[in-house]
Design a protein around this motif. Structure first.
Motif, PDB file in Angstrom:
ATOM      1  N   LEU A  58       0.883  -1.191  -0.037  1.00  0.00           N
ATOM      2  CA  LEU A  58       0.012  -0.039   0.027  1.00  0.00           C
ATOM      3  C   LEU A  58       1.008   1.161   0.048  1.00  0.00           C
ATOM      4  O   LEU A  58       0.885   2.196  -0.978  1.00  0.00           O
ATOM      5  N   ALA A  59       1.962   1.145   1.096  1.00  0.00           N
ATOM      6  CA  ALA A  59       2.609   2.444   0.935  1.00  0.00           C
ATOM      7  C   ALA A  59       3.457   2.722  -0.476  1.00  0.00           C
ATOM      8  O   ALA A  59       3.522   3.715  -0.842  1.00  0.00           O
ATOM      9  N   ARG A  60       4.110   1.734  -0.972  1.00  0.00           N
ATOM     10  CA  ARG A  60       4.651   1.836  -2.336  1.00  0.00           C
ATOM     11  C   ARG A  60       3.771   2.062  -3.355  1.00  0.00           C
ATOM     12  O   ARG A  60       4.044   3.207  -4.228  1.00  0.00           O
ATOM     13  N   GLY A  61       2.309   1.738  -3.247  1.00  0.00           N
ATOM     14  CA  GLY A  61       1.482   2.086  -4.349  1.00  0.00           C
ATOM     15  C   GLY A  61       1.213   3.515  -4.140  1.00  0.00           C
ATOM     16  O   GLY A  61       0.957   4.438  -5.124  1.00  0.00           O
TER      17      GLY A  61
ATOM     18  N   ARG B 136       5.375   5.028  14.023  1.00  0.00           N
ATOM     19  CA  ARG B 136       4.098   4.219  13.433  1.00  0.00           C
ATOM     20  C   ARG B 136       3.127   4.809  12.753  1.00  0.00           C
ATOM     21  O   ARG B 136       2.388   4.409  11.689  1.00  0.00           O
ATOM     22  N   LEU B 137       2.654   6.068  13.278  1.00  0.00           N
ATOM     23  CA  LEU B 137       1.507   6.854  12.727  1.00  0.00           C
ATOM     24  C   LEU B 137       2.076   7.163  11.220  1.00  0.00           C
ATOM     25  O   LEU B 137       1.113   7.141  10.360  1.00  0.00           O
ATOM     26  N   GLU B 138       3.321   7.413  10.938  1.00  0.00           N
ATOM     27  CA  GLU B 138       3.692   7.817   9.596  1.00  0.00           C
ATOM     28  C   GLU B 138       3.522   6.719   8.701  1.00  0.00           C
ATOM     29  O   GLU B 138       2.764   6.728   7.505  1.00  0.00           O
ATOM     30  N   ARG B 139       3.901   5.615   9.382  1.00  0.00           N
ATOM     31  CA  ARG B 139       3.540   4.130   8.294  1.00  0.00           C
ATOM     32  C   ARG B 139       2.344   3.959   8.117  1.00  0.00           C
ATOM     33  O   ARG B 139       1.951   3.529   7.025  1.00  0.00           O
ATOM     34  N   VAL B 140       1.586   4.176   9.380  1.00  0.00           N
ATOM     35  CA  VAL B 140       0.071   3.665   8.880  1.00  0.00           C
ATOM     36  C   VAL B 140      -0.638   4.856   7.731  1.00  0.00           C
ATOM     37  O   VAL B 140      -1.403   4.552   7.006  1.00  0.00           O
ATOM     38  N   LEU B 141      -0.309   6.037   7.905  1.00  0.00           N
ATOM     39  CA  LEU B 141      -0.671   6.919   6.977  1.00  0.00           C
ATOM     40  C   LEU B 141      -0.363   6.801   5.609  1.00  0.00           C
ATOM     41  O   LEU B 141      -1.148   7.010   4.713  1.00  0.00           O
ATOM     42  N   GLU B 142       1.065   6.305   5.570  1.00  0.00           N
ATOM     43  CA  GLU B 142       1.552   6.122   4.087  1.00  0.00           C
ATOM     44  C   GLU B 142       0.677   4.840   3.534  1.00  0.00           C
ATOM     45  O   GLU B 142       0.697   4.851   2.170  1.00  0.00           O
ATOM     46  N   ALA B 143       0.592   3.893   4.357  1.00  0.00           N
ATOM     47  CA  ALA B 143      -0.273   2.619   3.778  1.00  0.00           C
ATOM     48  C   ALA B 143      -1.658   2.800   3.526  1.00  0.00           C
ATOM     49  O   ALA B 143      -2.404   2.588   2.744  1.00  0.00           O
ATOM     50  N   TYR B 144      -2.282   3.333   4.712  1.00  0.00           N
ATOM     51  CA  TYR B 144      -3.846   3.668   4.734  1.00  0.00           C
ATOM     52  C   TYR B 144      -4.337   4.725   4.524  1.00  0.00           C
ATOM     53  O   TYR B 144      -5.724   4.757   4.058  1.00  0.00           O
ATOM     54  N   GLY B 145      -3.743   5.823   4.603  1.00  0.00           N
ATOM     55  CA  GLY B 145      -4.229   7.177   4.245  1.00  0.00           C
ATOM     56  C   GLY B 145      -4.627   7.695   5.649  1.00  0.00           C
ATOM     57  O   GLY B 145      -4.353   7.377   6.744  1.00  0.00           O
TER      58      GLY B 145
ATOM     59  N   ARG C  79      -1.102  13.518   8.647  1.00  0.00           N
ATOM     60  CA  ARG C  79      -2.084  13.217   8.408  1.00  0.00           C
ATOM     61  C   ARG C  79      -2.747  14.009   7.037  1.00  0.00           C
ATOM     62  O   ARG C  79      -3.395  13.282   6.304  1.00  0.00           O
ATOM     63  N   ASP C  80      -2.357  15.664   7.355  1.00  0.00           N
ATOM     64  CA  ASP C  80      -2.998  16.190   6.263  1.00  0.00           C
ATOM     65  C   ASP C  80      -2.464  16.054   4.719  1.00  0.00           C
ATOM     66  O   ASP C  80      -3.063  16.046   3.742  1.00  0.00           O
ATOM     67  N   ALA C  81      -1.186  15.418   4.869  1.00  0.00           N
ATOM     68  CA  ALA C  81      -0.416  15.283   3.511  1.00  0.00           C
ATOM     69  C   ALA C  81      -1.121  14.110   3.163  1.00  0.00           C
ATOM     70  O   ALA C  81      -1.478  13.926   1.681  1.00  0.00           O
ATOM     71  N   ALA C  82      -1.434  13.019   3.898  1.00  0.00           N
ATOM     72  CA  ALA C  82      -2.098  11.801   3.576  1.00  0.00           C
ATOM     73  C   ALA C  82      -3.393  12.120   2.818  1.00  0.00           C
ATOM     74  O   ALA C  82      -3.928  11.414   1.991  1.00  0.00           O
ATOM     75  N   ALA C  83      -4.072  13.183   3.610  1.00  0.00           N
ATOM     76  CA  ALA C  83      -5.387  13.331   3.152  1.00  0.00           C
ATOM     77  C   ALA C  83      -5.601  14.041   1.858  1.00  0.00           C
ATOM     78  O   ALA C  83      -6.422  13.621   1.000  1.00  0.00           O
ATOM     79  N   ARG C  84      -4.657  14.674   1.475  1.00  0.00           N
ATOM     80  CA  ARG C  84      -4.668  15.151   0.090  1.00  0.00           C
ATOM     81  C   ARG C  84      -4.337  14.219  -1.023  1.00  0.00           C
ATOM     82  O   ARG C  84      -4.863  14.091  -2.054  1.00  0.00           O
ATOM     83  N   LEU C  85      -3.479  13.107  -0.662  1.00  0.00           N
ATOM     84  CA  LEU C  85      -3.311  12.057  -1.607  1.00  0.00           C
ATOM     85  C   LEU C  85      -4.705  11.244  -1.596  1.00  0.00           C
ATOM     86  O   LEU C  85      -5.052  10.788  -2.810  1.00  0.00           O
ATOM     87  N   ASP C  86      -5.318  11.275  -0.577  1.00  0.00           N
ATOM     88  CA  ASP C  86      -6.736  10.466  -0.400  1.00  0.00           C
ATOM     89  C   ASP C  86      -7.482  11.090  -1.429  1.00  0.00           C
ATOM     90  O   ASP C  86      -8.289  10.520  -2.314  1.00  0.00           O
ATOM     91  N   ALA C  87      -7.588  12.170  -1.473  1.00  0.00           N
ATOM     92  CA  ALA C  87      -8.485  13.185  -2.157  1.00  0.00           C
ATOM     93  C   ALA C  87      -8.255  12.925  -3.708  1.00  0.00           C
ATOM     94  O   ALA C  87      -9.261  12.755  -4.449  1.00  0.00           O
ATOM     95  N   LEU C  88      -6.975  12.834  -3.861  1.00  0.00           N
ATOM     96  CA  LEU C  88      -6.570  12.757  -5.254  1.00  0.00           C
ATOM     97  C   LEU C  88      -6.998  11.376  -5.827  1.00  0.00           C
ATOM     98  O   LEU C  88      -7.422  11.139  -6.797  1.00  0.00           O
ATOM     99  N   LEU C  89      -6.983  10.321  -4.883  1.00  0.00           N
ATOM    100  CA  LEU C  89      -7.156   8.869  -5.427  1.00  0.00           C
ATOM    101  C   LEU C  89      -8.721   8.970  -5.501  1.00  0.00           C
ATOM    102  O   LEU C  89      -9.215   8.218  -6.687  1.00  0.00           O
TER     103      LEU C  89
END
Lengths: 243, 188
Positions: free
Chosen positions: A219-222, B6-15, B43-53
């Motif tokens: 997921l992270a790489r994707g 850990r939060l960073e990794r979770v955000l990278e993986a799950y958004g 979290r906000d950076a991950a949210a921007r990618l979520d929105a793009l997805l």
């Protein structure tokens, strides 16, 4: 595409738009709530596919399969209602083509009917099994065709929509779907299941035949791949919040 | 691993949406978000990618034709199931009826006892013996010859096998002489 146009396009999707550079760090409450509601809807849809208690019939997949194996038309109908749409969406995202997604979804159900009489609920849930079959069929299809995925392009236009807004939205859809289509298949499958279908991580890992840790890595790489691919059209937006 | 890592990794993986995070970590990570500005930035950076997805849009649901095609190929109802059910029930039912018939049919009443009269008993005995017939063995025939006494002892006249014993014939005098002459003649 300008930041303003992109932001507008995303905002028109009916889902939370990206946060623009100058926006305050915390999400506006309404957008955060909207996004949360969207994810909750996805998760509920995934649960409805998995959990009979949510289903109006209150009949588990295993019970329906037992009846379907005896040729019970109503049970087959319910299985189709419960799973066909999700399998079709999954295959379409993987293949990037709605017609091919239909072919795969149909083939998945033909296999389901073939095994219905002998189905034994051991181990994997039915939805996991269906997704795994669908993924294998998609991989086989891609292996045979080796073609760049075409666009499934969601037809989200509605009567009365502003033509410019529709054009911008479709433009954005094209970019994102094209980027998604160039990801390695297992990364695309991981993002499809976890982000687009609201599937829980353990089930997605089982479909892919990997551990949860490996799924997180995919997921992270994707997601990093998507960020890199979309940087040319939305770079400023993507980098806006964090230095 | 620190909570922020850990939060960073979770955000990278799950958004950015906690709904997508592993359920057992959600509460702790949300608490971290509430405390840390850095965590919120991530979290906000991950949210921007979520929105793009999300901009990819939903996949339009398939038309009803697909469901029709799929259901057309659904397993046919097993008509044979009923036939097989009957095929297994009918013999069992037949066996049950037969068993019931055998166990519930009254036994024939025993014949009423008849007082035997003397004449009837005699007649019955004779009839029975007639039915049995008479069995005669060769030995019986020999023993029934007149003049042969198997109990007569040894030694006997002209008996050369005295160890085995010889029959002694109780013959009249003329017969005895005739037998002696015959024996001599056979020896010569």
């Amino acid at each position: 595409m300008s930041i303003v146009a992109l932001t507008a396009a995303l905002g028109e999707l009916g889902r939370p738009a990206v946060v623009v550079r100058d926006a305050p760090a915390p999400d506006p409450p309404s957008r955060a709530a909207s996004r949360r509601a969207h994810v909750t809807r996805l998760r509920e849809r995934a649960d409805a596919s998995n959990n009979a208690s949510v289903d109006r019939t209150r009949e588990s997949d295993e019970e329906l399969m037992a009846r379907a194996g005896q040729g019970d038309r109503e049970a087959c109908q319910r299985l189709v209602e419960r799973h066909l749409g999700r399998i079709h969406a999954f295959a379409t995202r993987i293949l990037g083509n709605a017609a091919e997604g239909e072919d795969v979804a149909q083939e998945v159900f033909l296999r389901l009917w073939k095994h219905a009489a002998r189905w034994k609920p051991t181990g994997a849930k039915l939805s996991t099994w269906l997704h795994r079959i669908a993924l294998n069929l998609c991989l086989n299809k891609r292996e045979r065709q080796r073609e760049t995925p075409s666009e499934h392009v969601a037809e989200t236009a509605h009567a009365g929509d502003d033509p410019d807004a529709v054009a911008r939205r479709r433009d954005m859809e094209r970019h994102v779907n094209a980027a998604l289509g160039t990801l390695p298949t297992n990364q695309r499958a991981a993002i499809t299941m976890c982000h687009y279908q609201g599937m829980k991580n353990a089930e997605a890992a089982e479909v892919l035949g990997v551990s949860v840790e490996a799924l997180e890595s995919l997921l992270a790489r994707g997601r990093r791949g998507m960020r890199a691919r979309l940087a040319s059209v939305a770079g400023e937006l993507l980098d806006g919040g964090v230095a | 691993m620190s909570d922020l890592t850990r939060l960073e990794r979770v955000l990278e993986a799950y958004g950015a949406e906690p709904e997508r995070w592993p359920a057992d970590e959600r509460a702790g990570l949300e608490a971290l978000l509430a405390q840390s500005g850095r965590a919120r930035d991530l979290r906000d950076a991950a949210a921007r990618l979520d929105a793009l997805l999300d901009a990819a849009g939903d996949v339009p649901p398939p038309g009803p034709e697909l469901a029709d095609r799929v259901l057309d190929r659904a397993p046919p109802e097993r008509a044979t199931t009923h036939r097989w059910r009957w095929a297994s029930v009918v013999p069992l039912a037949a066996a049950a009826v037969l068993a019931l018939y055998v166990t519930r049919t009254p036994e024939p009443a025993p014949p009423a006892p008849v007082e035997p009269s003397a004449a009837a008993t005699t007649d019955s005995f004779e009839i029975a013996m007639t039915d049995l017939g008479v069995y005669t063995t060769p030995t019986d025939v020999l023993l029934s010859l007149d003049g042969v006494d198997p109990l007569a002892g040894v030694p006997a006249f002209d008996c050369e096998e005295s160890d085995l014993g010889c029959l002694q014939l109780d013959l009249e005098g003329s017969d005895r002489r005739t037998m002696q002459q015959e024996a001599r003649r056979m020896r010569t």
